[in-house]
Design a protein around this motif. Structure first.
Motif, short mmCIF file in Angstrom:
data_model
loop_
_atom_site.label_atom_id
_atom_site.label_comp_id
_atom_site.label_asym_id
_atom_site.label_seq_id
_atom_site.Cartn_x
_atom_site.Cartn_y
_atom_site.Cartn_z
N MET A 1 38.05 37.52 -25.04
CA MET A 1 37.14 36.43 -24.83
C MET A 1 37.61 35.24 -25.66
O MET A 1 37.89 35.37 -26.84
N SER A 2 37.72 34.08 -25.06
CA SER A 2 38.19 32.91 -25.79
C SER A 2 37.02 32.24 -26.52
O SER A 2 35.88 32.29 -26.07
N LYS A 3 37.36 31.64 -27.62
CA LYS A 3 36.35 30.92 -28.40
C LYS A 3 36.28 29.49 -27.89
O LYS A 3 37.28 28.89 -27.54
N ALA A 4 35.10 28.92 -27.90
CA ALA A 4 34.92 27.54 -27.47
C ALA A 4 35.49 26.60 -28.52
O ALA A 4 35.41 26.86 -29.71
N LYS A 5 36.07 25.53 -28.05
CA LYS A 5 36.56 24.50 -28.96
C LYS A 5 35.35 23.78 -29.55
O LYS A 5 34.40 23.48 -28.85
N ARG A 6 35.39 23.53 -30.84
CA ARG A 6 34.32 22.85 -31.55
C ARG A 6 34.78 21.47 -31.98
O ARG A 6 35.94 21.25 -32.27
N HIS A 7 33.83 20.56 -32.03
CA HIS A 7 34.09 19.19 -32.46
C HIS A 7 33.26 18.93 -33.71
O HIS A 7 32.04 18.92 -33.65
N ILE A 8 33.94 18.73 -34.83
CA ILE A 8 33.30 18.55 -36.11
C ILE A 8 33.45 17.10 -36.55
O ILE A 8 34.53 16.53 -36.50
N GLY A 9 32.35 16.53 -37.00
CA GLY A 9 32.36 15.19 -37.56
C GLY A 9 32.29 15.26 -39.07
O GLY A 9 31.50 16.02 -39.62
N ILE A 10 33.14 14.49 -39.74
CA ILE A 10 33.13 14.44 -41.20
C ILE A 10 32.83 13.01 -41.63
O ILE A 10 33.43 12.07 -41.13
N ILE A 11 31.88 12.87 -42.54
CA ILE A 11 31.50 11.56 -43.06
C ILE A 11 32.01 11.43 -44.48
O ILE A 11 31.71 12.26 -45.33
N THR A 12 32.78 10.36 -44.72
CA THR A 12 33.20 10.05 -46.08
C THR A 12 32.37 8.88 -46.59
O THR A 12 31.83 8.10 -45.81
N THR A 13 32.29 8.76 -47.91
CA THR A 13 31.39 7.79 -48.51
C THR A 13 32.09 6.50 -48.92
O THR A 13 31.64 5.83 -49.84
N GLY A 14 33.16 6.15 -48.26
CA GLY A 14 33.85 4.92 -48.61
C GLY A 14 34.53 4.30 -47.41
O GLY A 14 34.03 4.38 -46.29
N LEU B 1 40.10 25.44 -41.25
CA LEU B 1 39.39 26.01 -40.11
C LEU B 1 40.34 26.70 -39.13
O LEU B 1 40.04 27.77 -38.62
N LYS B 2 41.49 26.10 -38.90
CA LYS B 2 42.46 26.72 -38.00
C LYS B 2 42.99 28.03 -38.57
O LYS B 2 43.25 28.97 -37.83
N SER B 3 43.15 28.11 -39.92
CA SER B 3 43.60 29.36 -40.53
C SER B 3 42.57 30.46 -40.36
O SER B 3 42.90 31.64 -40.40
N LEU B 4 41.30 30.07 -40.15
CA LEU B 4 40.24 31.06 -39.89
C LEU B 4 40.14 31.40 -38.40
O LEU B 4 39.27 32.17 -38.00
N GLY B 5 41.00 30.78 -37.60
CA GLY B 5 41.00 31.06 -36.16
C GLY B 5 40.14 30.13 -35.34
O GLY B 5 39.95 30.34 -34.15
#
Length: 140
Positions: free
Chosen positions: A1-14, A29-33
């Motif tokens: 079963m394939s895992k769904a691709k996830r889209h993560i947003g990261i907010i920086t404070t500058g 995250l990629k090292s975790l699969g």
């Protein structure tokens, strides 16, 4: 079963760019699969130093630390042209909320990660997706 691709947003404070966040979180995250796309939003992008100056505070005032572009700055670990400054927390909180909304509405992320450990007032930030705030994890 394939895992769904996830889209993560990261907010920086500058200001951006802050590619180290792309590299660190993406590789981790990629090292975790995980199959992920990462989108960064920087809360002070589009704001000049002159626009930020009225909101600068010292550490005795509730604040949010930020790496910002400062012409001629030397010696910061981020390299020349960067300084770490502190800005009024209430001012910064509104910009963090705007970044959350842009990530959700414009970028279509599945979750948002705040790249800071600042303490925000309870209920000050809202998200329709999962919102990860490291401070809450570290001190919860």
């Amino acid at each position: 079963m394939s895992k769904a691709k996830r889209h993560i947003g990261i907010i920086t404070t500058g200001h951006g760019p802050r590619d180290e966040y792309l590299h660190y979180h993406g590789l981790f995250l990629k090292s975790l699969g995980a199959d992920v796309t990462i989108t960064l939003r920087h809360i002070y992008d589009g704001l000049s130093l002159a626009e930020l100056d009225p909101h600068e505070v010292d550490k005795s005032t509730p604040n949010l630390g930020a790496h910002v572009h400062v012409p001629g700055a030397k010696g910061n670990h981020m390299g020349d042209g960067w300084e770490h400054r502190f800005y009024d927390l209430q001012f910064a909180t509104g910009l963090v909320q705007q970044a959350i909304e842009k990530l959700e509405e414009e970028d279509g992320v599945d979750m948002v990660l705040l790249a800071c450990a600042a303490e925000f007032p309870e209920g000050a930030l809202n998200a329709r997706t999962m919102l990860i705030h490291p401070r809450e994890i570290m001190f919860g």
